[in-house]
Design a protein around this motif. Structure first.
Motif, PDB file in Angstrom:
ATOM      1  N   VAL A   2       0.843  -1.189   0.000  1.00 25.96           N
ATOM      2  CA  VAL A   2       0.000   0.000   0.000  1.00 25.96           C
ATOM      3  C   VAL A   2       0.883   1.245   0.000  1.00 25.96           C
ATOM      4  O   VAL A   2       1.845   1.341   0.755  1.00 25.96           O
ATOM      5  CB  VAL A   2      -0.912   0.011   1.241  1.00 25.96           C
ATOM      6  CG1 VAL A   2      -1.701   1.311   1.315  1.00 25.96           C
ATOM      7  CG2 VAL A   2      -1.848  -1.180   1.217  1.00 25.96           C
ATOM      8  N   ASN A   3       0.579   2.170  -0.890  1.00 23.68           N
ATOM      9  CA  ASN A   3       1.341   3.419  -0.939  1.00 23.68           C
ATOM     10  C   ASN A   3       0.488   4.511  -1.572  1.00 23.68           C
ATOM     11  O   ASN A   3      -0.577   4.240  -2.115  1.00 23.68           O
ATOM     12  CB  ASN A   3       2.671   3.233  -1.685  1.00 23.68           C
ATOM     13  CG  ASN A   3       2.517   3.048  -3.172  1.00 23.68           C
ATOM     14  OD1 ASN A   3       2.453   4.019  -3.938  1.00 23.68           O
ATOM     15  ND2 ASN A   3       2.437   1.789  -3.619  1.00 23.68           N
ATOM     16  N   ALA A  43      -8.420  -1.986 -10.727  1.00 19.84           N
ATOM     17  CA  ALA A  43      -8.697  -3.054  -9.768  1.00 19.84           C
ATOM     18  C   ALA A  43      -7.595  -3.128  -8.714  1.00 19.84           C
ATOM     19  O   ALA A  43      -6.466  -2.688  -8.932  1.00 19.84           O
ATOM     20  CB  ALA A  43      -8.814  -4.388 -10.500  1.00 19.84           C
ATOM     21  N   GLY A  44      -7.955  -3.666  -7.568  1.00 18.93           N
ATOM     22  CA  GLY A  44      -6.979  -3.803  -6.502  1.00 18.93           C
ATOM     23  C   GLY A  44      -6.785  -2.550  -5.685  1.00 18.93           C
ATOM     24  O   GLY A  44      -5.913  -2.494  -4.823  1.00 18.93           O
ATOM     25  N   GLY A  45      -7.591  -1.517  -5.937  1.00 18.69           N
ATOM     26  CA  GLY A  45      -7.475  -0.278  -5.169  1.00 18.69           C
ATOM     27  C   GLY A  45      -6.416   0.664  -5.692  1.00 18.69           C
ATOM     28  O   GLY A  45      -5.640   1.237  -4.929  1.00 18.69           O
ATOM     29  N   VAL A  66      -4.317  13.193  -5.892  1.00 20.13           N
ATOM     30  CA  VAL A  66      -3.965  12.136  -4.946  1.00 20.13           C
ATOM     31  C   VAL A  66      -3.825  10.814  -5.697  1.00 20.13           C
ATOM     32  O   VAL A  66      -4.674  10.481  -6.532  1.00 20.13           O
ATOM     33  CB  VAL A  66      -5.029  11.980  -3.838  1.00 20.13           C
ATOM     34  CG1 VAL A  66      -4.629  10.878  -2.858  1.00 20.13           C
ATOM     35  CG2 VAL A  66      -5.239  13.292  -3.100  1.00 20.13           C
ATOM     36  N   VAL A  67      -2.766  10.095  -5.399  1.00 27.01           N
ATOM     37  CA  VAL A  67      -2.579   8.750  -5.938  1.00 27.01           C
ATOM     38  C   VAL A  67      -2.668   7.759  -4.787  1.00 27.01           C
ATOM     39  O   VAL A  67      -2.014   7.952  -3.746  1.00 27.01           O
ATOM     40  CB  VAL A  67      -1.214   8.606  -6.638  1.00 27.01           C
ATOM     41  CG1 VAL A  67      -0.991   7.156  -7.085  1.00 27.01           C
ATOM     42  CG2 VAL A  67      -1.125   9.548  -7.828  1.00 27.01           C
ATOM     43  N   LEU A  68      -3.494   6.736  -4.928  1.00 25.49           N
ATOM     44  CA  LEU A  68      -3.603   5.659  -3.948  1.00 25.49           C
ATOM     45  C   LEU A  68      -3.320   4.341  -4.650  1.00 25.49           C
ATOM     46  O   LEU A  68      -3.840   4.103  -5.745  1.00 25.49           O
ATOM     47  CB  LEU A  68      -5.003   5.616  -3.330  1.00 25.49           C
ATOM     48  CG  LEU A  68      -5.466   6.858  -2.559  1.00 25.49           C
ATOM     49  CD1 LEU A  68      -6.912   6.676  -2.093  1.00 25.49           C
ATOM     50  CD2 LEU A  68      -4.554   7.145  -1.377  1.00 25.49           C
ATOM     51  N   ARG A  69      -2.512   3.488  -4.031  1.00 35.14           N
ATOM     52  CA  ARG A  69      -2.188   2.180  -4.612  1.00 35.14           C
ATOM     53  C   ARG A  69      -2.472   1.073  -3.599  1.00 35.14           C
ATOM     54  O   ARG A  69      -2.043   1.141  -2.451  1.00 35.14           O
ATOM     55  CB  ARG A  69      -0.699   2.109  -5.001  1.00 35.14           C
ATOM     56  CG  ARG A  69      -0.199   3.230  -5.898  1.00 35.14           C
ATOM     57  CD  ARG A  69      -0.813   3.206  -7.284  1.00 35.14           C
ATOM     58  NE  ARG A  69      -0.355   2.111  -8.117  1.00 35.14           N
ATOM     59  CZ  ARG A  69       0.751   2.145  -8.873  1.00 35.14           C
ATOM     60  NH1 ARG A  69       1.528   3.210  -8.859  1.00 35.14           N
ATOM     61  NH2 ARG A  69       1.077   1.123  -9.639  1.00 35.14           N
ATOM     62  N   TRP A  70      -3.228   0.088  -4.040  1.00 39.00           N
ATOM     63  CA  TRP A  70      -3.507  -1.120  -3.280  1.00 39.00           C
ATOM     64  C   TRP A  70      -4.275  -0.836  -1.984  1.00 39.00           C
ATOM     65  O   TRP A  70      -4.162  -1.563  -1.013  1.00 39.00           O
ATOM     66  CB  TRP A  70      -2.217  -1.892  -2.978  1.00 39.00           C
ATOM     67  CG  TRP A  70      -1.377  -2.121  -4.200  1.00 39.00           C
ATOM     68  CD1 TRP A  70      -0.136  -1.612  -4.445  1.00 39.00           C
ATOM     69  CD2 TRP A  70      -1.730  -2.882  -5.355  1.00 39.00           C
ATOM     70  NE1 TRP A  70       0.323  -2.014  -5.679  1.00 39.00           N
ATOM     71  CE2 TRP A  70      -0.627  -2.801  -6.268  1.00 39.00           C
ATOM     72  CE3 TRP A  70      -2.836  -3.642  -5.735  1.00 39.00           C
ATOM     73  CZ2 TRP A  70      -0.612  -3.439  -7.506  1.00 39.00           C
ATOM     74  CZ3 TRP A  70      -2.821  -4.278  -6.968  1.00 39.00           C
ATOM     75  CH2 TRP A  70      -1.720  -4.168  -7.837  1.00 39.00           C
TER      76      TRP A  70
END
Length: 292
Positions: A6-7, A254-256, A269-273
């Protein structure tokens, strides 16, 4: 590719305000790639390679996939807004492989029915490859990612079956997602630069990388699906994310995986996983903190 942890990062006023996790890792993005694909169409639009999004694709591209009584009606706008209703097989995958509103339903006239369908998105990737006659990763990096300071280690993959010969050279037609594999692999920092470019109406420093006209096209609601533009998710009247700015929009995977562009708050804003169901709350907390 094994996914990273997550990052994410927050860009406010054009400056990096906060980040967490490994934001430099080249990672899969899933359907965030659709917004990259749409941007390649925008680069073609700005250069006069596309002049009428409502013209049938067959008028520019003489290829069997755009021929016939049904498929011959499909326009560039239909492909960009996922209303093409294209039928057939591409890269060994039939369109029914991703008919999310019913495999056995009756096919509608192009432009009259909206369906999220990765096979048809891949068709747009193929059409843009035929139009540019260059690998789309090269096009995107030369005309956009490079000029806005993106790193050179990002990747864009297709399938083992999607290699074609153009002007005597073998080129891979890339995918607009990772549903069947492939797609864009890049870092959160590169995502943020794409989002900030859109937030700034296509301008980066003293250069107009993408026209304001294209930004408007990409973020204008599809007539039959208001929360969707040209492969960007929109939020008119809070229809998709009630807690967030109604003028904001996002690239979703997919995957957030998310790139959230919020012009009202001068925010990207960038959101990963992240957990997809928690993304809205996370973004709302960030926006709320800016007003505190």
């Amino acid at each position: 590719k094994p996914m990273g942890g997550v990052n994410g990062l927050v860009v406010r006023g054009g400056y990096l305000a906060a980040e967490f996790g490994d934001t430099l890792r080249t990672d899969m993005t899933y359907s965030v790639a659709k917004s990259y694909l749409s941007t390649v169409a925008g680069l073609a639009w700005d250069r006069g390679m596309l002049t009428d999004l409502d013209a049938p694709v067959r008028e520019l591209l003489d290829d069997p996939v755009f021929q016939g009584e049904h498929n011959g009606q499909i326009t560039w706008r239909h492909l960009l807004q996922q209303t093409s209703e294209w039928t057939g097989t591409l890269w060994s995958m039939r369109d029914i492989a991703d008919r999310r509103k019913g495999v056995d339903r009756e096919i509608q006239t192009p432009g009259t029915f909206w369906e999220y369908n990765d096979v048809r998105v891949n068709l747009l990737g193929y059409a843009l490859l035929l139009l540019w006659r260059r690998p789309l990763r090269e096009v995107m990096h030369e005309h956009m990612m490079g000029p806005i300071g993106g790193t050179d280690d990002w990747e864009w993959h297709g399938y083992s079956t999607s290699w074609v010969e153009i002007d005597g050279q073998q080129m891979q037609s890339v995918s607009g997602g990772t549903h069947f594999g492939g797609g864009v692999w890049t870092s959160s920092h590169n995502h943020a630069r794409l989002g900030l470019l859109f937030q700034r109406n296509g301008r980066w420093g003293d250069q107009q990388i993408l026209s304001e006209e294209w930004i408007r096209i990409a973020t204008t609601s599809c007539e039959i699906e208001p929360v969707y533009g040209a492969m960007w998710w929109l939020n008119p009247n809070g229809m998709r994310w009630p807690k967030l700015s109604h003028t904001g929009y996002s690239a979703n995977g997919a995957g957030g995986n998310f790139i959230w562009v919020d012009p009202d708050n001068d925010l990207t804003v960038v959101l990963r996983w992240v957990h997809p169901e928690k993304a809205q709350d996370c973004l709302a907390e960030i926006a709320g903190a800016l007003k505190g």
